[in-house]
Design a protein around this motif. Structure first.
Motif, PDB file in Angstrom:
ATOM      1  N   ASP A 146     -27.881  -3.592  -8.335  1.00 22.69           N
ATOM      2  CA  ASP A 146     -26.579  -3.528  -8.753  1.00 22.69           C
ATOM      3  C   ASP A 146     -26.091  -1.984  -8.898  1.00 22.69           C
ATOM      4  O   ASP A 146     -27.017  -0.995  -9.491  1.00 22.69           O
ATOM      5  CB  ASP A 146     -26.647  -4.091 -10.352  1.00 22.69           C
ATOM      6  CG  ASP A 146     -24.980  -3.903 -11.012  1.00 22.69           C
ATOM      7  OD1 ASP A 146     -24.145  -3.556 -10.468  1.00 22.69           O
ATOM      8  OD2 ASP A 146     -25.131  -4.715 -11.772  1.00 22.69           O
ATOM      9  N   ALA A 148     -24.304  -0.590 -10.811  1.00 16.76           N
ATOM     10  CA  ALA A 148     -24.304  -0.159 -12.126  1.00 16.76           C
ATOM     11  C   ALA A 148     -25.810   0.184 -12.833  1.00 16.76           C
ATOM     12  O   ALA A 148     -26.077   0.808 -13.791  1.00 16.76           O
ATOM     13  CB  ALA A 148     -23.610  -1.168 -13.074  1.00 16.76           C
ATOM     14  N   SER A 151     -30.193  -4.414 -14.843  1.00 14.48           N
ATOM     15  CA  SER A 151     -29.550  -4.990 -16.262  1.00 14.48           C
ATOM     16  C   SER A 151     -30.563  -4.845 -17.202  1.00 14.48           C
ATOM     17  O   SER A 151     -30.295  -4.740 -18.400  1.00 14.48           O
ATOM     18  CB  SER A 151     -29.175  -6.472 -16.075  1.00 14.48           C
ATOM     19  OG  SER A 151     -30.473  -7.204 -15.577  1.00 14.48           O
ATOM     20  N   ARG A 154     -30.408  -1.477 -18.709  1.00 15.53           N
ATOM     21  CA  ARG A 154     -29.164  -1.212 -19.469  1.00 15.53           C
ATOM     22  C   ARG A 154     -29.432  -1.855 -20.645  1.00 15.53           C
ATOM     23  O   ARG A 154     -28.799  -1.459 -21.846  1.00 15.53           O
ATOM     24  CB  ARG A 154     -27.955  -1.859 -18.617  1.00 15.53           C
ATOM     25  CG  ARG A 154     -27.706  -0.568 -17.613  1.00 15.53           C
ATOM     26  CD  ARG A 154     -26.276  -1.176 -16.878  1.00 15.53           C
ATOM     27  NE  ARG A 154     -26.273  -2.173 -16.077  1.00 15.53           N
ATOM     28  CZ  ARG A 154     -25.585  -3.242 -16.031  1.00 15.53           C
ATOM     29  NH1 ARG A 154     -24.401  -3.105 -16.367  1.00 15.53           N
ATOM     30  NH2 ARG A 154     -25.697  -4.031 -15.067  1.00 15.53           N
ATOM     31  N   ARG A 155     -29.893  -3.110 -20.797  1.00 15.90           N
ATOM     32  CA  ARG A 155     -30.122  -3.509 -22.155  1.00 15.90           C
ATOM     33  C   ARG A 155     -31.103  -2.835 -23.040  1.00 15.90           C
ATOM     34  O   ARG A 155     -30.726  -2.659 -24.270  1.00 15.90           O
ATOM     35  CB  ARG A 155     -30.845  -4.955 -21.999  1.00 15.90           C
ATOM     36  CG  ARG A 155     -29.907  -6.268 -21.543  1.00 15.90           C
ATOM     37  CD  ARG A 155     -30.306  -7.531 -21.646  1.00 15.90           C
ATOM     38  NE  ARG A 155     -31.596  -7.689 -20.998  1.00 15.90           N
ATOM     39  CZ  ARG A 155     -31.619  -8.162 -19.682  1.00 15.90           C
ATOM     40  NH1 ARG A 155     -30.464  -8.230 -18.796  1.00 15.90           N
ATOM     41  NH2 ARG A 155     -32.923  -8.250 -19.150  1.00 15.90           N
ATOM     42  N   SER A 170     -22.232  -1.615 -25.348  1.00 15.30           N
ATOM     43  CA  SER A 170     -23.080  -2.729 -24.823  1.00 15.30           C
ATOM     44  C   SER A 170     -23.767  -2.306 -23.459  1.00 15.30           C
ATOM     45  O   SER A 170     -23.333  -1.451 -22.951  1.00 15.30           O
ATOM     46  CB  SER A 170     -21.967  -4.028 -24.723  1.00 15.30           C
ATOM     47  OG  SER A 170     -21.099  -3.597 -23.827  1.00 15.30           O
ATOM     48  N   PRO A 171     -24.592  -3.246 -22.918  1.00 16.17           N
ATOM     49  CA  PRO A 171     -25.069  -2.935 -21.664  1.00 16.17           C
ATOM     50  C   PRO A 171     -23.837  -2.680 -20.455  1.00 16.17           C
ATOM     51  O   PRO A 171     -23.993  -2.195 -19.648  1.00 16.17           O
ATOM     52  CB  PRO A 171     -26.119  -4.250 -21.516  1.00 16.17           C
ATOM     53  CG  PRO A 171     -26.494  -4.560 -22.738  1.00 16.17           C
ATOM     54  CD  PRO A 171     -25.317  -4.169 -23.723  1.00 16.17           C
ATOM     55  N   GLU A 172     -22.833  -3.471 -20.600  1.00 17.55           N
ATOM     56  CA  GLU A 172     -21.911  -3.471 -19.744  1.00 17.55           C
ATOM     57  C   GLU A 172     -21.249  -2.254 -19.675  1.00 17.55           C
ATOM     58  O   GLU A 172     -20.315  -1.531 -18.691  1.00 17.55           O
ATOM     59  CB  GLU A 172     -20.750  -4.702 -20.140  1.00 17.55           C
ATOM     60  CG  GLU A 172     -21.252  -5.960 -19.915  1.00 17.55           C
ATOM     61  CD  GLU A 172     -22.472  -6.359 -20.970  1.00 17.55           C
ATOM     62  OE1 GLU A 172     -22.332  -5.815 -22.096  1.00 17.55           O
ATOM     63  OE2 GLU A 172     -23.290  -7.235 -20.807  1.00 17.55           O
ATOM     64  N   HIS A 173     -21.317  -1.404 -20.735  1.00 19.75           N
ATOM     65  CA  HIS A 173     -20.278   0.104 -20.558  1.00 19.75           C
ATOM     66  C   HIS A 173     -21.485   1.056 -20.284  1.00 19.75           C
ATOM     67  O   HIS A 173     -20.970   2.042 -20.303  1.00 19.75           O
ATOM     68  CB  HIS A 173     -20.034   0.245 -22.245  1.00 19.75           C
ATOM     69  CG  HIS A 173     -19.154  -0.328 -22.572  1.00 19.75           C
ATOM     70  ND1 HIS A 173     -18.709  -0.722 -24.103  1.00 19.75           N
ATOM     71  CD2 HIS A 173     -18.230  -1.343 -22.156  1.00 19.75           C
ATOM     72  CE1 HIS A 173     -17.783  -1.561 -24.283  1.00 19.75           C
ATOM     73  NE2 HIS A 173     -17.305  -1.752 -23.227  1.00 19.75           N
ATOM     74  N   SER A 326     -14.392   1.008 -22.076  1.00 20.17           N
ATOM     75  CA  SER A 326     -14.345  -0.177 -21.394  1.00 20.17           C
ATOM     76  C   SER A 326     -13.437   0.150 -20.200  1.00 20.17           C
ATOM     77  O   SER A 326     -13.505  -0.712 -18.918  1.00 20.17           O
ATOM     78  CB  SER A 326     -14.086  -1.350 -22.111  1.00 20.17           C
ATOM     79  OG  SER A 326     -12.790  -1.215 -22.962  1.00 20.17           O
ATOM     80  N   VAL A 329     -14.926   1.676 -16.632  1.00 14.65           N
ATOM     81  CA  VAL A 329     -16.340   1.184 -16.082  1.00 14.65           C
ATOM     82  C   VAL A 329     -16.032   0.674 -14.810  1.00 14.65           C
ATOM     83  O   VAL A 329     -16.752   1.302 -13.758  1.00 14.65           O
ATOM     84  CB  VAL A 329     -17.127   0.071 -17.078  1.00 14.65           C
ATOM     85  CG1 VAL A 329     -18.240  -0.489 -16.328  1.00 14.65           C
ATOM     86  CG2 VAL A 329     -17.304   0.436 -18.438  1.00 14.65           C
TER      87      VAL A 329
END
Length: 457
Positions: A146, A148, A151, A154-155, A170-173, A326, A329
């Motif tokens: 990925d 990004a 995962s 990032r978590r 959050s991990p998504e950011h 957000s 990203v």
């Protein structure tokens, strides 16, 4: 325990003692749980300074070959035997080669900034994790990942940052980058174009200025004092697109931005539409208490937060990260994908487990003590040689400080420093920028003595 050392060779005593014990542990001659002699006993046995033995034991502990038990002693660690290990014979350099190395490299003491104490990085624990990841990771981990970032990293990073720096994410950011420099390069390309205005601290890192200027944006200075950016001097009638800041440890002066100015920055950003780029490069190492909360914690939609593991762990680990609003990203990930597709996956997985097992927390806790001691040695040495002739900026955090002297520097100061085999970057005025994280205590003392000699020539 019998060891053989030779005082007639050019290999330093420290290296001989460390290597001899290390070889016997790796070869299995000293079994797990074997109690090493006390430093005092071994120093007497070998007729060397006790400091040599202390430092050799520190190197064994740092590498994970030995463990220290409080009030009991130092013991050989479990799992430190390498079957078939054969030690290489020490290579003796010729006298001319030793002399050349001494004059050209070994004797130079550099107060360079940005370097951690690499000799104390726990290589064995990192190597153990790397080995297990290589054995256990699925085949997909060896392919394209990925852009990004992994995962699981990032978590772990999201949890680590909220607990240590108050970062709201959050991990998504979070996007993993190949070092903090890449994060800054990509985000400036994303946000700035020719004709835009960007604000930068003055003074600041000159390489950083080059990165921002490469976008074609016009750079405007934000003056700083001992507390960081002077928010009262922000340009009120302009509308900059981006402001680059180091609020938790201003580079290079070292100020920690107080909450009042942080609030004023957030209000300024809201009023002008300016985004704030927070570079948090080494604030884990704060010596007067826990690290202060990030600027990002006050307004996650206006502050982009950049961090790195280069100062906490080691620079060769090219892993940095950015925490984005957000709305930014997806565009950032696209730029990351075009830049190098992804940051190395296996190292990301190793780092995530290093964090999860609290080894990162343990290492930072240990290194804060080391760096605090080295910082105090530097402060004591400055006081010894320049009593009443200097003041210090930025002593409360990070791996460097600034010494401002109360007498003018001579124009040929760089040449004088070079002649004394010492380096310290000269800032505007009578100020020297002094990194100390990578220097041993005796090197710091000797380096300050050489600076005194250079300044008095």
């Amino acid at each position: 325990m019998w060891l053989s050392i030779d005082k007639n060779v050019t290999v330093p005593m420290l290296r001989q003692v460390y290597q001899a014990i290390r070889d016997r542990i790796l070869a299995g001659e000293l079994h797990a749980g074997y109690k090493l002699p006390s430093t005092r006993v071994l120093a007497l046995q070998l007729n060397v300074s006790r400091n040599v033995i202390l430092e050799a034991y520190e190197m064994l502990l740092a590498e994970g070959l030995a463990i220290a038990r409080s009030g009991s002693g130092t013991y050989v660690a479990e799992g430190a035997v390498l079957p078939g290990y054969v030690s290489a014979p020490p290579i003796e350099a010729s006298a001319s080669a030793v002399e050349s190395a001494y004059s050209n490299e070994m004797s130079v003491i550099s107060f360079q900034t940005g370097l951690p104490a690499l000799e104390l990085f726990p290589r064995k624990s990192w190597a153990d994790l790397l080995q297990s990841v290589c054995k256990e990771a699925p085949d997909l981990a060896l392919g394209y990942g990925d852009p990004a970032g992994e995962s699981e990293l990032r978590r772990e990073l999201a949890d680590y940052l909220v607990h240590t720096r108050g970062v709201k994410a959050s991990p998504e950011h979070i996007v993993i980058t190949s070092g903090a420099v890449q994060a800054i390069q990509l985000v400036t390309r994303l946000l700035l174009s020719a004709g835009d205005e960007a604000l930068v601290e003055e003074p600041t890192n000159e390489d950083l200025k080059s990165i921002l200027a490469a976008t074609g944006a016009t750079l405007r200075s934000m003056p700083v004092d001992d507390s960081g950016v002077i928010t009262a001097d922000l340009p009120q009638k302009r509308h900059p697109k981006l402001a680059y800041l180091t609020p938790s440890h201003q580079f290079p002066l070292g100020g920690i931005l107080p909450i009042q100015r942080r609030i004023e920055l957030i209000q300024y950003a809201a009023r002008t539409g300016c985004l704030l780029l927070e570079d948090d490069y080494d604030s884990e190492f704060r010596y007067d208490g826990a690290p202060v909360h990030s600027l990002q914690s006050l307004d996650p939609e206006r502050v982009l937060y950049v961090g790195t593991f280069s100062k906490i762990l080691f620079p060769a680990l090219r892993i940095g990260y950015i925490v984005l609003p957000s709305s930014r990203v997806a565009d950032f990930i696209r730029l990351k994908q075009l830049a190098d597709y992804q940051t190395a996956s296996l190292e990301q997985i190793v780092l995530s487990r290093y964090i999860r097992k609290r080894l990162l927390h343990k290492h930072v806790h240990k290194m804060k003590k080391v760096y605090a001691k080295r910082r105090q040695v530097l402060l004591d040495s400055l006081e010894q040689h320049f009593t009443g002739q200097y003041r210090v900026c930025g002593r409360s955090a990070g791996l460097h400080l600034v010494a401002e002297f109360q007498f003018p520097f001579r124009e040929d100061l760089p040449k004088c420093l070079h002649s004394q085999n010492v380096f310290a970057a000269q800032l505007e005025g009578n100020r020297l920028l002094m990194g100390y994280g990578h220097l041993k205590e005796n090197e710091i003392r000797e380096g300050v003595r050489r600076i005194r000699n250079a300044l008095q020539r």
